[in-house]
Motif scaffolding. Structure first.
Motif, PDB file in Angstrom:
ATOM      1  N   ARG A 136       0.611  -8.899   3.334  1.00 38.10           N
ATOM      2  CA  ARG A 136       1.299  -9.120   2.146  1.00 38.10           C
ATOM      3  C   ARG A 136       2.136  -7.808   1.655  1.00 38.10           C
ATOM      4  O   ARG A 136       3.152  -7.877   0.856  1.00 38.10           O
ATOM      5  N   THR A 137       2.137  -6.842   2.677  1.00 41.98           N
ATOM      6  CA  THR A 137       2.929  -5.550   2.524  1.00 41.98           C
ATOM      7  C   THR A 137       4.073  -5.585   3.308  1.00 41.98           C
ATOM      8  O   THR A 137       4.192  -6.434   4.436  1.00 41.98           O
ATOM      9  N   ILE A 138       5.051  -4.896   2.900  1.00 41.84           N
ATOM     10  CA  ILE A 138       6.397  -4.918   3.405  1.00 41.84           C
ATOM     11  C   ILE A 138       6.185  -4.281   4.947  1.00 41.84           C
ATOM     12  O   ILE A 138       6.801  -4.811   5.705  1.00 41.84           O
ATOM     13  N   ASN A 139       5.453  -3.191   5.059  1.00 40.22           N
ATOM     14  CA  ASN A 139       5.255  -2.753   6.331  1.00 40.22           C
ATOM     15  C   ASN A 139       3.921  -3.529   7.012  1.00 40.22           C
ATOM     16  O   ASN A 139       2.955  -3.089   7.012  1.00 40.22           O
ATOM     17  N   SER A 140       4.237  -4.780   7.175  1.00 43.69           N
ATOM     18  CA  SER A 140       3.035  -5.690   7.552  1.00 43.69           C
ATOM     19  C   SER A 140       2.471  -5.518   8.910  1.00 43.69           C
ATOM     20  O   SER A 140       3.222  -4.980   9.774  1.00 43.69           O
ATOM     21  N   VAL A 141       1.271  -5.859   8.835  1.00 45.10           N
ATOM     22  CA  VAL A 141       0.445  -5.873  10.049  1.00 45.10           C
ATOM     23  C   VAL A 141      -0.332  -7.071  10.097  1.00 45.10           C
ATOM     24  O   VAL A 141      -1.326  -7.172   9.058  1.00 45.10           O
ATOM     25  N   VAL A 142      -0.056  -7.918  10.647  1.00 38.60           N
ATOM     26  CA  VAL A 142      -0.752  -9.339  10.551  1.00 38.60           C
ATOM     27  C   VAL A 142      -0.572 -10.194  11.909  1.00 38.60           C
ATOM     28  O   VAL A 142       0.249 -10.207  12.577  1.00 38.60           O
ATOM     29  N   SER A 143      -1.839 -10.888  12.401  1.00 38.08           N
ATOM     30  CA  SER A 143      -1.989 -11.833  13.529  1.00 38.08           C
ATOM     31  C   SER A 143      -3.282 -12.156  13.712  1.00 38.08           C
ATOM     32  O   SER A 143      -4.229 -11.461  13.433  1.00 38.08           O
ATOM     33  N   ALA A 144      -3.468 -13.071  14.700  1.00 37.22           N
ATOM     34  CA  ALA A 144      -4.658 -13.411  15.177  1.00 37.22           C
ATOM     35  C   ALA A 144      -4.969 -12.437  16.248  1.00 37.22           C
ATOM     36  O   ALA A 144      -4.304 -11.597  16.639  1.00 37.22           O
ATOM     37  N   ALA A 145      -6.383 -12.224  16.189  1.00 36.37           N
ATOM     38  CA  ALA A 145      -6.959 -11.083  17.180  1.00 36.37           C
ATOM     39  C   ALA A 145      -6.568 -11.632  18.595  1.00 36.37           C
ATOM     40  O   ALA A 145      -6.892 -12.825  19.076  1.00 36.37           O
ATOM     41  N   PRO A 146      -5.995 -10.504  19.148  1.00 31.46           N
ATOM     42  CA  PRO A 146      -5.874 -10.646  20.796  1.00 31.46           C
ATOM     43  C   PRO A 146      -6.959 -10.892  21.425  1.00 31.46           C
ATOM     44  O   PRO A 146      -8.186 -10.366  20.929  1.00 31.46           O
ATOM     45  N   VAL A 147      -6.924 -11.259  22.752  1.00 28.46           N
ATOM     46  CA  VAL A 147      -7.978 -11.377  23.519  1.00 28.46           C
ATOM     47  C   VAL A 147      -7.541 -10.719  25.020  1.00 28.46           C
ATOM     48  O   VAL A 147      -6.608 -11.018  25.554  1.00 28.46           O
ATOM     49  N   THR A 165      12.808  -6.103  -4.630  1.00 21.76           N
ATOM     50  CA  THR A 165      13.309  -6.256  -5.712  1.00 21.76           C
ATOM     51  C   THR A 165      13.130  -5.242  -6.946  1.00 21.76           C
ATOM     52  O   THR A 165      14.161  -4.689  -7.456  1.00 21.76           O
ATOM     53  N   LYS A 166      11.798  -4.895  -6.855  1.00 18.77           N
ATOM     54  CA  LYS A 166      11.445  -3.918  -7.942  1.00 18.77           C
ATOM     55  C   LYS A 166      12.133  -2.335  -7.530  1.00 18.77           C
ATOM     56  O   LYS A 166      12.470  -1.738  -8.535  1.00 18.77           O
ATOM     57  N   ASP A 167      12.154  -2.184  -6.399  1.00 20.48           N
ATOM     58  CA  ASP A 167      12.589  -0.810  -6.085  1.00 20.48           C
ATOM     59  C   ASP A 167      14.274  -0.783  -6.038  1.00 20.48           C
ATOM     60  O   ASP A 167      14.956   0.198  -6.461  1.00 20.48           O
ATOM     61  N   LEU A 168      14.816  -1.927  -5.864  1.00 25.51           N
ATOM     62  CA  LEU A 168      16.322  -2.066  -5.944  1.00 25.51           C
ATOM     63  C   LEU A 168      16.969  -2.333  -7.401  1.00 25.51           C
ATOM     64  O   LEU A 168      17.896  -1.807  -7.646  1.00 25.51           O
ATOM     65  N   THR A 169      16.120  -2.755  -8.245  1.00 21.75           N
ATOM     66  CA  THR A 169      16.394  -3.254  -9.691  1.00 21.75           C
ATOM     67  C   THR A 169      17.050  -1.811 -10.437  1.00 21.75           C
ATOM     68  O   THR A 169      16.430  -1.146 -10.312  1.00 21.75           O
ATOM     69  N   ARG A 227       6.324  -9.656  -0.751  1.00 22.44           N
ATOM     70  CA  ARG A 227       7.087  -8.418  -0.098  1.00 22.44           C
ATOM     71  C   ARG A 227       8.745  -8.331  -0.825  1.00 22.44           C
ATOM     72  O   ARG A 227       9.228  -7.326  -0.817  1.00 22.44           O
ATOM     73  N   SER A 228       9.348  -9.652  -1.024  1.00 20.94           N
ATOM     74  CA  SER A 228      10.514  -9.712  -1.689  1.00 20.94           C
ATOM     75  C   SER A 228      10.374  -9.114  -3.258  1.00 20.94           C
ATOM     76  O   SER A 228      11.290  -8.507  -3.535  1.00 20.94           O
ATOM     77  N   THR A 229       9.229  -9.250  -3.739  1.00 16.63           N
ATOM     78  CA  THR A 229       8.924  -8.841  -5.257  1.00 16.63           C
ATOM     79  C   THR A 229       9.058  -7.261  -5.092  1.00 16.63           C
ATOM     80  O   THR A 229       9.763  -6.663  -6.039  1.00 16.63           O
TER      81      THR A 229
END
Length: 302
Positions: free
Chosen positions: A213-224, A16-20, A11-13
């Motif tokens: 791995r994306t800036i607009n991230s979506v990640v977690s263990a599956a809920p129950v 950085t790429k967009d701001l450089t 994400r930081s990469t």
């Protein structure tokens, strides 16, 4: 940098790429930086994969999937079929390379859909293994990891071809032969979960893109819910977004929900559409806030 992933640098990469080289970064550009769903691993490895897959003999469905990947821009959007193909390929490619290692060293083997054995920092372990796999796939294609004992493969390209064929066969068996229907968001969703873990108070699940791995991230263990694991649903990721323009003193923000904790209120989830779309709302105070309410006030009693 190389593809060694010493930390979760994807994400930081990207940022950085967009701001450089940017002479100045206005508020809207900063807001837009919250929304990319580019898969850094795909951008690094997919060109090599496509080159190596050219040597294979593919049937109609496999050819359609291959052409889909050729036209992909590496973004994990909900309507992307390429993202579905790539995700399944990476799981099976990684499994083919690393599973024999777990067996050799008698590490409790995870299921095929889990990239690496779970540890307290499993995400970072995945980053490291992904980085190593990219480097080997590009610069060390005859590494012994690609020809484990009992295997018919000898190079990275051969493992890639087998993984691609397996990925397409798996998707075809589960989702049919029409590649255009393999949209990521059909099996990859996000739910705005209530703190009480109540389905009545949850919002969603909604079709979603993104990953860990994306800036607009979506990640977690599956809920129950009600004792059932909601496979393919995440409840974590990018939540509160806020941008402050220090030059003008103006700020904007948005979060996935609403300003009321009352599920019967129209303000319980009215910010969701804006959150999904990346639209922010001005954060007002003082006279500006009073003017925006048109004279309405709330009194909080003990």
């Amino acid at each position: 940098r190389g593809n060694d992933f010493p930390g979760q640098g994807c994400r930081s990469t990207e940022t950085t790429k967009d701001l450089t080289g940017a002479p100045g970064v206005p508020s809207q550009q900063t807001q837009d930086l919250h929304m990319p769903s580019v898969d850094d691993v795909a951008r690094a490895l997919l060109p090599t994969v496509l080159n190596d897959l050219q040597g294979g003999q593919w049937d109609a469905v496999q050819t359609q999937a291959l052409n889909d990947l050729k036209n992909w821009d590496y973004t994990l959007t909900a309507d992307s079929t390429s993202a579905t193909i790539w995700g399944r390929f990476m799981v099976l490619y990684g499994y083919a390379v690393w599973h024999p290692v777990w067996q050799q060293y008698k590490i409790p083997a995870p299921p095929r859909d889990v990239f690496t054995p779970r540890t307290s920092d499993s995400t970072y372990a995945v980053d490291g293994l992904n980085g190593l796999l990219i480097n080997l796939s590009i610069d060390d294609t005859t590494n012994p990891l690609f020809s484990p004992p009992g295997s018919d493969t000898h190079t990275a390209a051969e493992v890639m071809r087998e993984a691609f064929a397996s990925a397409v066969a798996d998707l075809k068996s589960k989702r049919g032969p029409d590649v255009s229907t393999w949209k990521l968001g059909d099996k990859h969703k996000v739910m705005i979960a209530s703190l009480l873990k109540s389905p009545t108070l949850d919002e969603g699940p909604f079709a979603s893109g993104g990953s860990g791995r994306t800036i607009n991230s979506v990640v977690s263990a599956a809920p129950v819910r009600h004792g059932k694991t909601l496979t393919g649903v995440a409840v974590g990721g990018a939540s509160w977004r806020m941008v402050v323009d220090w030059g003008t003193g103006q700020a904007v923000g948005v979060y996935p929900g609403g300003q009321s904790e009352n599920p019967a209120s129209p303000w319980y989830s009215d910010r969701l559409a804006d959150w999904f779309a990346g639209r922010n709302t001005p954060m007002l105070e003082g006279d500006q806030a009073s003017a925006a309410t048109k004279g309405r006030t709330w009194t909080l009693n003990p």
